[in-house]
Design a protein around this motif. Structure first.
Motif, PDB file in Angstrom:
ATOM      1  N   LEU A 112      -4.966  -0.395 -12.085  1.00 21.60           N
ATOM      2  CA  LEU A 112      -6.623   0.837 -12.293  1.00 21.60           C
ATOM      3  C   LEU A 112      -7.047   0.235 -10.458  1.00 21.60           C
ATOM      4  CD1 LEU A 112      -7.466  -0.550 -16.221  1.00 21.60           C
ATOM      5  CD2 LEU A 112      -6.317   2.143 -14.514  1.00 21.60           C
ATOM      6  N   THR A 113      -7.022  -0.548  -9.997  1.00 22.47           N
ATOM      7  CA  THR A 113      -7.227  -1.538  -9.311  1.00 22.47           C
ATOM      8  C   THR A 113      -6.545  -0.299  -7.921  1.00 22.47           C
ATOM      9  OG1 THR A 113      -7.593  -3.310  -9.526  1.00 22.47           O
ATOM     10  CG2 THR A 113      -7.999  -2.932  -6.991  1.00 22.47           C
ATOM     11  N   ALA A 114      -5.836  -0.407  -7.947  1.00 20.50           N
ATOM     12  CA  ALA A 114      -4.918   1.238  -6.820  1.00 20.50           C
ATOM     13  C   ALA A 114      -4.992   2.859  -7.749  1.00 20.50           C
ATOM     14  CB  ALA A 114      -3.658   1.547  -7.041  1.00 20.50           C
ATOM     15  N   ALA A 115      -5.800   2.645  -8.920  1.00 24.06           N
ATOM     16  CA  ALA A 115      -6.056   4.535  -9.406  1.00 24.06           C
ATOM     17  C   ALA A 115      -7.568   4.271  -8.868  1.00 24.06           C
ATOM     18  CB  ALA A 115      -6.130   4.742 -10.523  1.00 24.06           C
ATOM     19  N   ALA A 116      -8.228   3.327  -8.639  1.00 26.94           N
ATOM     20  CA  ALA A 116      -9.532   3.318  -7.817  1.00 26.94           C
ATOM     21  C   ALA A 116      -9.698   3.353  -7.037  1.00 26.94           C
ATOM     22  CB  ALA A 116     -10.396   2.140  -8.810  1.00 26.94           C
ATOM     23  N   SER A 117      -8.853   2.917  -5.997  1.00 30.59           N
ATOM     24  CA  SER A 117      -9.656   2.941  -4.425  1.00 30.59           C
ATOM     25  C   SER A 117      -8.374   4.397  -3.687  1.00 30.59           C
ATOM     26  CB  SER A 117      -8.102   2.416  -4.144  1.00 30.59           C
ATOM     27  OG  SER A 117      -6.919   1.644  -4.569  1.00 30.59           O
ATOM     28  N   LEU A 118      -7.507   5.155  -4.893  1.00 30.48           N
ATOM     29  CA  LEU A 118      -7.215   6.328  -4.262  1.00 30.48           C
ATOM     30  C   LEU A 118      -8.319   7.512  -4.908  1.00 30.48           C
ATOM     31  CD1 LEU A 118      -3.455   6.283  -5.575  1.00 30.48           C
ATOM     32  CD2 LEU A 118      -4.020   6.100  -3.322  1.00 30.48           C
ATOM     33  N   VAL A 119      -8.986   6.678  -5.800  1.00 28.14           N
ATOM     34  CA  VAL A 119     -10.599   7.795  -5.400  1.00 28.14           C
ATOM     35  C   VAL A 119     -10.979   8.327  -4.918  1.00 28.14           C
ATOM     36  CG1 VAL A 119     -12.180   8.506  -7.894  1.00 28.14           C
ATOM     37  CG2 VAL A 119     -10.082   7.977  -8.571  1.00 28.14           C
ATOM     38  N   ILE A 120     -11.314   6.919  -4.735  1.00 24.73           N
ATOM     39  CA  ILE A 120     -12.381   6.553  -3.758  1.00 24.73           C
ATOM     40  C   ILE A 120     -12.161   6.975  -2.415  1.00 24.73           C
ATOM     41  CG2 ILE A 120     -13.623   4.675  -2.199  1.00 24.73           C
ATOM     42  CD1 ILE A 120     -13.684   3.234  -4.987  1.00 24.73           C
ATOM     43  N   ASP A 121     -10.998   7.121  -2.530  1.00 25.45           N
ATOM     44  CA  ASP A 121     -10.417   7.428  -1.119  1.00 25.45           C
ATOM     45  C   ASP A 121     -10.290   8.918  -0.628  1.00 25.45           C
ATOM     46  OD1 ASP A 121      -9.062   7.272   1.972  1.00 25.45           O
ATOM     47  OD2 ASP A 121      -7.953   7.954   1.408  1.00 25.45           O
ATOM     48  N   TYR A 122     -10.471   9.647  -1.182  1.00 27.46           N
ATOM     49  CA  TYR A 122      -9.610  11.120  -2.179  1.00 27.46           C
ATOM     50  C   TYR A 122     -11.507  11.627  -1.765  1.00 27.46           C
ATOM     51  CZ  TYR A 122      -4.781  11.752  -3.375  1.00 27.46           C
ATOM     52  OH  TYR A 122      -3.530  11.575  -3.048  1.00 27.46           O
ATOM     53  N   VAL A 123     -11.975  11.022  -2.275  1.00 30.71           N
ATOM     54  CA  VAL A 123     -13.978  11.597  -2.846  1.00 30.71           C
ATOM     55  C   VAL A 123     -14.201  11.399  -1.109  1.00 30.71           C
ATOM     56  CG1 VAL A 123     -16.000  11.296  -3.367  1.00 30.71           C
ATOM     57  CG2 VAL A 123     -13.709  11.150  -4.792  1.00 30.71           C
ATOM     58  N   LEU A 124     -14.245  10.117  -0.222  1.00 32.13           N
ATOM     59  CA  LEU A 124     -14.517   9.946   1.012  1.00 32.13           C
ATOM     60  C   LEU A 124     -13.609  11.168   1.339  1.00 32.13           C
ATOM     61  CD1 LEU A 124     -15.308   6.201   1.129  1.00 32.13           C
ATOM     62  CD2 LEU A 124     -16.716   8.286   0.832  1.00 32.13           C
ATOM     63  N   LEU A 444     -17.358  -3.478  -3.562  1.00 34.09           N
ATOM     64  CA  LEU A 444     -18.762  -2.650  -5.392  1.00 34.09           C
ATOM     65  C   LEU A 444     -18.170  -2.546  -5.718  1.00 34.09           C
ATOM     66  CD1 LEU A 444     -21.446  -4.144  -6.289  1.00 34.09           C
ATOM     67  CD2 LEU A 444     -22.509  -2.350  -5.932  1.00 34.09           C
ATOM     68  N   ALA A 445     -18.093  -0.677  -5.609  1.00 33.25           N
ATOM     69  CA  ALA A 445     -17.172   0.708  -6.120  1.00 33.25           C
ATOM     70  C   ALA A 445     -15.960  -0.162  -7.022  1.00 33.25           C
ATOM     71  CB  ALA A 445     -17.062   0.933  -5.902  1.00 33.25           C
ATOM     72  N   LEU A 446     -14.833  -0.810  -6.528  1.00 33.57           N
ATOM     73  CA  LEU A 446     -13.841  -0.470  -6.595  1.00 33.57           C
ATOM     74  C   LEU A 446     -13.666  -1.867  -8.028  1.00 33.57           C
ATOM     75  CD1 LEU A 446     -11.678  -1.526  -3.859  1.00 33.57           C
ATOM     76  CD2 LEU A 446     -11.213   0.374  -5.773  1.00 33.57           C
ATOM     77  N   PRO A 447     -14.417  -2.951  -8.379  1.00 32.50           N
ATOM     78  CA  PRO A 447     -14.397  -3.455  -9.755  1.00 32.50           C
ATOM     79  C   PRO A 447     -14.879  -2.610 -11.081  1.00 32.50           C
ATOM     80  CG  PRO A 447     -15.615  -4.510  -7.896  1.00 32.50           C
ATOM     81  CD  PRO A 447     -15.060  -3.921  -7.269  1.00 32.50           C
ATOM     82  N   LEU A 448     -16.183  -2.058 -10.299  1.00 30.88           N
ATOM     83  CA  LEU A 448     -17.231  -0.747 -10.695  1.00 30.88           C
ATOM     84  C   LEU A 448     -16.187  -0.130 -11.681  1.00 30.88           C
ATOM     85  CD1 LEU A 448     -20.880  -0.970  -9.352  1.00 30.88           C
ATOM     86  CD2 LEU A 448     -20.037  -2.439 -11.805  1.00 30.88           C
ATOM     87  N   LEU A 449     -15.445   0.710 -10.712  1.00 29.99           N
ATOM     88  CA  LEU A 449     -14.224   1.489 -11.427  1.00 29.99           C
ATOM     89  C   LEU A 449     -13.407   1.637 -12.491  1.00 29.99           C
ATOM     90  CD1 LEU A 449     -13.907   4.342  -8.416  1.00 29.99           C
ATOM     91  CD2 LEU A 449     -14.322   5.072 -10.537  1.00 29.99           C
ATOM     92  N   VAL A 450     -12.523   0.091 -12.517  1.00 25.30           N
ATOM     93  CA  VAL A 450     -11.718  -0.426 -12.609  1.00 25.30           C
ATOM     94  C   VAL A 450     -12.603  -0.342 -14.410  1.00 25.30           C
ATOM     95  CG1 VAL A 450     -10.821  -2.130 -13.192  1.00 25.30           C
ATOM     96  CG2 VAL A 450     -10.207  -1.369 -11.057  1.00 25.30           C
TER      97      VAL A 450
END
Length: 610
Positions: A112-124, A444-450
């Motif tokens: 889920l941490t990997a998924a959250a990091s990818l979601v953030i990167d794709y949006v950015l 901060l956003a990574l753990p919140l997404l998880v």
């Protein structure tokens, strides 16, 4: 015993198999994959080398001499990543990249941490690409600067509309801009290698240099910062592995060939530009990009120069397409695993994950408006998420090889371990050097997404427990049921509604809310003349309401516990044309909403098409 014989049947030869079924035509080829999924990586050529030069400029001309070694180190990391993701594609053909690897070998929380990091990167990536493209446009046409937010939203709307038609459609649209850009960069490199001196320096003339005084040494920290800054050119390398299901059969082979082609092109362009930077002794200046200076030095300040600038503007603006190819597939996998609403797992026509595309467009649009279309406010946040994903993927592949133990598994594990060391170092350096510039928001956003993913998963687990998913239910038991049908007049709609109710329940009760006594008396007389065999109950209400009186009746019937199941069937008209919806009185919607909010009754809406 007699034998049964059947006459011989001569089958006609089947038509040749073209390998492209009705769904396959909406999937990607290798060239389509390059144009649909590599725009982010290709466009990074416009700002990756510049990021390295700007960091090394702090050490003056002596520091710029390390541009090529730093770029070679990035190219080595690129080769490691390409080799690793080629293995990921083969091992995880359903896509998902680092999320799929971590889920299989590192546990749910890490996945889920990997998924959250990818979601953030794709949006950015969408926000940075669009703002960078618009920034290049407003640099050429300063009069458009005040309208940059609207321009950003216009470009975002264009890319979204194309992707809603399917990823193969977007590949066809963006193939020409990608080819023009790549050929332009290769032309700069080839022509520049045959020049002993710059053909022109007009682009940088009159602009102040940002080069510091010469230093006598370059520290390891500065080199690490330059390496981390240049690693922004590697964003998008993982997109192919995330979107393997989007390729035509054989999807794995096509995706692997696309990954290798992407790595080869990107590596050649990065090293070639770095060689030219040293060959022409270019210095970073205010207001002119390094790529523009290189185009000026190689091709001269003519048609070729402006063609490169135009291609760069277009490709930067369209580089957001990489996210539209990768993120919807990742959201589909998360939804399939109950970490996101299941609506993200649905596919529309043309193999489009429509809800994923629209989600990405909306969130990116909010970022664009919030940043005011300023690329400099978004770049410090860029690439952090993707390096977290890179590192998790590399570590997961080490575990993968240690479990599977194929031929030469130690060499493969060593390759991934080396890649994990490099990407982990880059992630730490990028986060540390950009923490005060906004990287804290990503942390901060990574753990919140998880936490969000886990909350959704717990909700689905509770729903599954309540429904008894995975368990054999008990024996069937008959239930005594009553169907309530609201009516206002006697029409064909009333007849069809009561007929459907008789097939649904043991008993049927028609109800009408009394607002006008004269109209109600007329309805009663007509009902007695009609004699449908269903009783009509009149409910008095002095406030001319519709929903609350029916809600009170249903709750009273439920309290009497005379029936195991209460159903309210609402007959209503389905207009033939969309504009006719404005002519409806919306009584059915009012009753439906009131019943769902305040009762436990089953609500059915029976629509009669006009």
């Amino acid at each position: 015993m007699s034998e049964l014989t059947t006459p011989a049947v001569t089958a006609e030869p089947a038509p040749p198999d073209t390998g492209v079924g009705p769904d396959e035509c909406h999937r990607l080829t290798v060239l389509g994959g390059l144009s649909a999924l590599s725009l982010d990586a290709m466009a990074s050529v416009a700002y990756g080398p510049e990021s390295i030069v700007l960091v090394l400029a702090a050490a003056g001309g002596y520091g710029l001499g390390f541009t090529l070694p730093v770029t070679v180190a990035i190219a080595v990391l690129l080769a490691v990543l390409v080799a690793s993701y080629r293995q990921v594609i083969a091992a995880f053909p359903d896509g998902g990249g680092s999320y799929a690897v971590a889920k299989a070998h590192l546990g749910r929380r890490t996945a889920l941490t990997a998924a959250a990091s990818l979601v953030i990167d794709y949006v950015l990536n969408v926000a940075v690409s669009v703002t960078a493209g618009v920034a290049a446009l407003t640099s050429a046409v300063p009069g458009l600067y005040d309208d940059r937010v609207w321009l950003c939203l216009g470009v975002l709307a264009l890319v979204t509309a194309v992707n809603l038609r399917g990823i193969a459609e977007s590949a066809r649209w963006f193939l020409a801009p990608t080819a023009v850009f790549v050929l332009s960069i290769l032309a700069i490199i080839v022509v520049g290698l045959f020049r002993d001196a710059p053909a022109s320096t007009a682009a940088a003339a009159g602009h102040a240099s940002v080069l510091s005084d010469n230093a006598t040494a370059v520290g390891a920290l500065l080199l690490l910062k330059a390496f981390a800054a240049g690693c922004s050119a590697l964003t998008g390398v993982e997109a192919v592995a995330n979107a393997v299901p989007s390729f035509r059969a054989p999807g794995v082979k096509r995706a692997q060939h696309t990954e290798v082609a992407l790595g080869a092109l990107l590596g050649v362009m990065l090293i070639g530009l770095a060689v030219l930077i040293g060959r022409f002794h270019l210095q970073p200046v205010e207001g002119v990009t390094v790529l523009a200076q290189l185009a000026d030095a190689s091709l001269g300040h003519g048609v070729g120069f402006y063609l490169v600038q135009c291609a760069t503007v277009v490709l930067l603006g369209l580089a957001a397409n990489t996210s539209f190819g990768g993120l919807p597939v990742l959201l589909h996998l998360l939804a399939r695993d109950n970490h996101l609403p299941h609506v993200f797992s649905l596919r529309a026509d043309r193999q489009v994950h429509r809800h994923g595309v629209l989600f990405l467009a909306v969130v990116s649009g909010v970022l664009l408006v919030g940043s005011g279309g300023d690329v400099n406010s978004l770049v410090p946040l860029f690439a952090i998420g993707v390096f977290v994903g890179f590192t998790i993927c590399q570590v997961g592949m080490v575990r993968h090889w240690s479990h599977e133990r194929p031929v030469r598994w130690r060499a493969k594990a060593a390759l991934n371990g080396f890649g994990a060391l490099l990407t982990g170092t880059a992630a730490l350096v990028v986060t540390g050097t950009r923490f005060t510039e906004g990287a804290w928001g990503i942390c901060l956003a990574l753990p919140l997404l998880v936490l969000l993913f886990e909350a959704v998963h717990r909700s689905y687990a509770r729903i599954g427990e309540h429904l008894g998913l995975g368990r054999i239910p008990g024996p069937l038991t008959p239930q005594r049921s009553l169907v309530v049908v609201p009516v206002t007049a006697i029409t064909r709609l009333t007849r069809d509604g009561l007929s459907a109710a008789l097939s649904l329940g043991d008993e049927v009760l028609a109800v009408t809310v009394v607002h006008d006594r004269i109209a109600t008396d007329a309805l009663r007389r007509d009902w007695e003349l009609w004699q449908p065999g269903v009783p009509l109950l009149e409910i008095e209400d002095g406030h001319r309401r519709l929903g609350p009186p029916i809600v009170a009746l249903v709750n009273r019937l439920a309290a009497e516990r005379a029936y195991d199941r209460l159903t309210v069937l609402i007959p209503e008209v389905e207009p033939a044309r969309p504009w006719q919806r404005a002519l409806q009185n919306r009584r059915g919607a009012v009753i439906d909403r009131a019943l769902r909010r305040h009762t436990d009754a089953v609500v059915c809406r029976l629509r009669m098409r006009m």
